[in-house]
Every structure is written in C-alpha cells, then in structure tokens.
Motif scaffolding. Structure first.
Motif, short mmCIF file in Angstrom:
data_model
loop_
_atom_site.label_atom_id
_atom_site.label_comp_id
_atom_site.label_asym_id
_atom_site.label_seq_id
_atom_site.Cartn_x
_atom_site.Cartn_y
_atom_site.Cartn_z
N ASP A 97 49.57 39.17 34.03
CA ASP A 97 48.33 38.39 34.01
C ASP A 97 48.62 36.94 34.43
O ASP A 97 47.87 36.34 35.22
CB ASP A 97 47.71 38.44 32.61
N HIS A 151 47.02 35.01 37.60
CA HIS A 151 46.21 33.78 37.51
C HIS A 151 46.62 32.78 38.59
O HIS A 151 45.79 32.00 39.06
CB HIS A 151 46.32 33.17 36.11
N HIS A 172 40.22 39.98 39.47
CA HIS A 172 39.80 39.93 38.05
C HIS A 172 38.42 40.57 37.87
O HIS A 172 38.19 41.32 36.92
CB HIS A 172 39.77 38.48 37.56
N HIS A 223 43.55 44.55 30.20
CA HIS A 223 43.18 43.63 31.28
C HIS A 223 44.20 43.57 32.41
O HIS A 223 43.89 43.83 33.59
CB HIS A 223 42.96 42.23 30.68
N LEU A 266 44.56 44.69 36.77
CA LEU A 266 44.87 43.76 37.88
C LEU A 266 46.00 44.32 38.76
O LEU A 266 45.90 44.32 39.99
CB LEU A 266 45.28 42.39 37.33
ZN ZN Z 1 43.66 37.46 33.70
#
Ligand code: ZN
Ligand code: NZQ
Length: 394
Positions: free
Chosen positions: A196, A200, A270, A284, A288
């Motif tokens: 994650d 980002h 996302h 989550h 991705l």
């Molecule tokens: Zn994220």
C-alpha cells in the motif's frame, strides 16, 4: 514543476515508547474526555490498550473505549461511536490501530462535531463538513498513511459502497508512532502494508504533468526502493526495528502528499480496488497489487517514456527502447509483488473468476455509470475500467 500548497500539520512522536507520551500530549491539546477507538483486538492482546489506559488514568484524564472496528471499516460502527461520544461529551478522539481504526476515528470526530447530521451524508457530500473534533492516533501498522493523510475511507454496508473522503479536516493533530508496536503483525499484513505504501507513491509518480519534477521523482524512487528492501528484511525477521522504522516513516511520507508536490496524483487503481473491497471485503492492498500490472499495461501507451523512467529509477533498467524498458519495469514490479506473496491477479483475492456481468457492474460502480473519469495519467472510462478488471481476471 506545478505550483502547490502543502500543509501537513500532524505532530509526529516517533520511536520506541512513543505511546508513553499520549497523556502528556493529549492534555496539552486540551483533551479532557477522550474516546479511544480500536479494532478487532490486536491492541488488547499486545497490552498496548491497557498501557494507554493506565497512562491516561495516571494524569486524571477521563476516557471511553470502543472496540470492534473491522478492516474496510463500516459506517454503522462509526454511527454508534458518534452517539456514545456525543452522550459522553467527548472532546478528543484517539484511534489506536491501523488505517481502518484511524479512518473511523476521523469520521467519529467529524460526526461528534455535527451530531445532527448523518455521517454518510457528509461522506457523500450531501451535507457539508465544516468542523471536526480534535483527533489523533497511536499507529500499529505501517500501511495506509492515515496517521497523516487528508483522507479517510468508509464502507456503507447498506449501499455496498466503499468511499473515500478527502479534506484538510482529515489531517490528524498528532500521531504516536513506535515501530516496535508493529512487531506483532502477521507476515501477510507486513506485505500488504508495504504494498500500500508503494502504491501511494506510484499512484503519484504516474502523473499527466509533463513539467520536470526532479526532486519529487528522486524522493519517490528512494521511498519505493526503501520499502521494497525493508519489506524483504521484515518478512525474514519481523522484529527488525531498523527496517520497521524505515517502513513506518515511509508509510507516513508516502501518503502525506509530499510525493505529489509539483504534480497531480492519479489514484485510479485505488478507486478500482475499492470496488473490489466493497463487494468482496478484500484486503485493500491486495486489490491494488492484483490490478496494478493490468492498469499499467492498459495505460502505458499514453506516456511510455514515464514508464521507462520508472523502470530505470526503481529497477535500474536502462537498456532498450521505451517500450522494452516499460515492459521490463512492469514485469519486475509484478515479480516483486509475487515474491512477497501479494496477488498479481484477481484469482489471488480468493474470489474466483468474475463473470462479464460482475465486471460490468464493478466498472459501472467505479465510474458512476461512466459519468466520472478515474485518475489523471489516462483518465479511465467505464470501458477502460472493464478492460483492466478483465485483464486481471485470471
Ligand atoms: Zn492505499
Ligand atoms: O483489528 P486488529 O485486531 O487491530 O487487527 C488488524 C487488522 O486485522 C491488524 N493489525 C494492525 N496492527 C496490528 C495488527 N495485528 C497485529 N499486530 C499489530 N500491531 O491488521 C489488520 C488490518 O488492519 P487495518 O487497519 O485494516 O490495516 P491498514 O492500516 O492497511 O488499513 C486499511 C484501511 O485503510 C484504508 C483502506 O481502504 C482500508 O480500509 N485506507 C486509508 C487511507 C487513508 N485514510 O489515507 C489511504 C489508503 O489508500 C487506504 O484506502
């Protein structure tokens, strides 16, 4: 580079024993009645919650504790916590946990400040968000970056939507970050968190802004490479304090907005991922990594030079045409995700193979039936979204 405004006001207390400063800091912020929010119990098992409770009690601060926040946090628990927080006249909300807890704490803080408005109306912009209650966090997992970010993501289990809300009011006042608190993380959560954090920065690296942005590019590359290296070390030894410190700090920098300064972010992966989490309750970061390579292969044609630079910056791939370097860079990133046991296709989410109808529904939901374009590198239509889900559907 493009002009920008950057305001990242969160006070960060970083290092061993950071959580021992909770009482002293919260009192300095004027807190007297605190609502502590936590998740499924990891902070109870580790003893962190009781240490914080003792710390607050020792200086005479009153608090109320609400647990039960789940990954992909639900608005129903947020509503309940708002009701209890209002009844107890709470004037500070402290999330103790990861992104799900901190996002819920943000929503609870907003809801307590406007008790007569339903929080989902704020989330869906039917009601304005004009004020909040002071809030902060004790972070237990390097991942979402919510401890500093201007966003929060909630799931409405009645409507089946998972939606983010971006506002300066989502920036926390304070974050207590002790990397050792993350030593109890399962391997899968370390890998998910690292992925994650990388995403980002990658969602900001792939931009449609053509002006050079050398410093931000170099910071981004250093951050992504540091995270890859530390994730590999932590998967061998979870209690490597130095590696966990780097990962935790990268997590905050990655989502503070610092890696998008001078350019425009994308974040389409996302948005596509949130639809999978909303429908299948998928983790989550797994959504991705399951989608990223399919997204990259779908859009690189719009700026192959940028993808070639990515391959050089991250993997040192300098030989070949833009097209060859691009393909190598995407493949190497896919191999990295696989090496840390993150999924690189939808099958890895354990949701089987999706039907064409399901893919159409996901693409429709992500783009509000083709009325909204996703991201900026190459703004995605519903057809683009469906093509990306389809390419990842194996
Ligand atoms: Zn994220
Ligand atoms: O609930 P507990 O028992 O605490 O267990 C959690 C949970 O099962 C566990 N965990 C956390 N710290 C631990 C630990 N287990 C053992 N030891 C520890 N020290 O980890 C599991 C995952 O927790 P969660 O909070 O869901 O993880 P994460 O920080 O990855 O947050 C994910 C959520 O944040 C949202 C995601 O969409 C997702 O809902 N995001 C929030 C963002 C933001 N606010 O800026 C940006 C992100 O892109 C993301 O969308």
């Amino acid at each position: 580079m493009q002009s920008f405004t950057f305001h990242s006001p969160t006070e960060i207390i970083f290092g061993r024993g950071a959580e021992d400063h909770v009482a002293e800091k919260l009192r300095a912020y004027g807190a007297s009645r605190i609502l502590i929010l936590y998740g499924g119990g990891s902070v109870v098992a580790s003893g962190l919650l009781s240490r914080i409770e003792k710390n607050l009690t020792s200086v005479g601060l009153a608090f109320l504790v609400i647990g039960g926040v789940r990954p992909n946090p639900r608005v129903s628990l947020v509503r309940e916590a708002i009701r209890e927080g209002v009844a107890a006249d709470v004037n500070f909300v402290l999330g103790v946990g990861g992104g799900s807890v901190i996002d819920s704490a943000k929503a609870v803080a907003h809801g307590i400040a406007s008790p007569h408005v339903d929080i989902w109306d704020i989330w869906t912009h039917k009601a304005p968000l004009e004020k909040t209650t002071p809030f902060g966090s004790v972070l237990t997992i390097p991942a979402a970056g919510s401890e500093v970010s201007d966003s929060a993501v909630l799931t409405n289990e009645d409507t089946g939507r998972k939606l983010g809300l971006n506002t300066p009011l989502n920036r926390p006042l304070v974050a207590f970050m002790n990397p050792a608190l993350a030593f109890t993380l399962p391997r899968a959560q370390i890998a998910a968190g690292a992925s994650d954090i990388m995403m980002h920065t990658m969602e900001r690296y792939f931009t449609n802004v053509k002006e050079p942005n050398v410093f931000t590019d170099r910071v981004s590359a250093a951050l992504i490479r540091t995270v890859m290296e530390c994730a590999e070390r932590l998967l061998v030894s979870r209690k490597d304090y130095d590696a966990m410190s780097e990962l935790m700090w990268c997590g905050s920098v990655s989502h503070s907005g610092f890696t998008e300064l001078g350019r425009c972010k994308d974040f389409s992966v996302h948005k596509l991922g949130h639809e999978l989490s909303a429908r299948f309750d998928s983790t989550h970061a797994m959504t991705l990594t399951a989608l990223w390579a399919s997204w990259a292969r779908h859009v690189y044609q719009y700026d192959p030079a940028r993808f070639a630079q990515f391959a050089a910056d991250i993997f040192g791939v300098n030989a070949g045409t833009d097209e060859e370097r691009t393909r190598a860079g995407i493949r190497r990133m896919e191999e990295f995700f696989a090496s840390i046991e993150m999924p690189t296709s939808l099958a890895g989410l354990g949701i089987g193979t999706l039907t064409k109808g399901t893919i159409e529904e996901l693409a429709g939901a992500a783009t509000a039936n083709d009325t909204v374009r996703l991201g900026s590198f190459h703004p995605l239509t519903r057809a683009d979204a469906a093509a990306i889900y389809t390419a990842a559907n194996h």
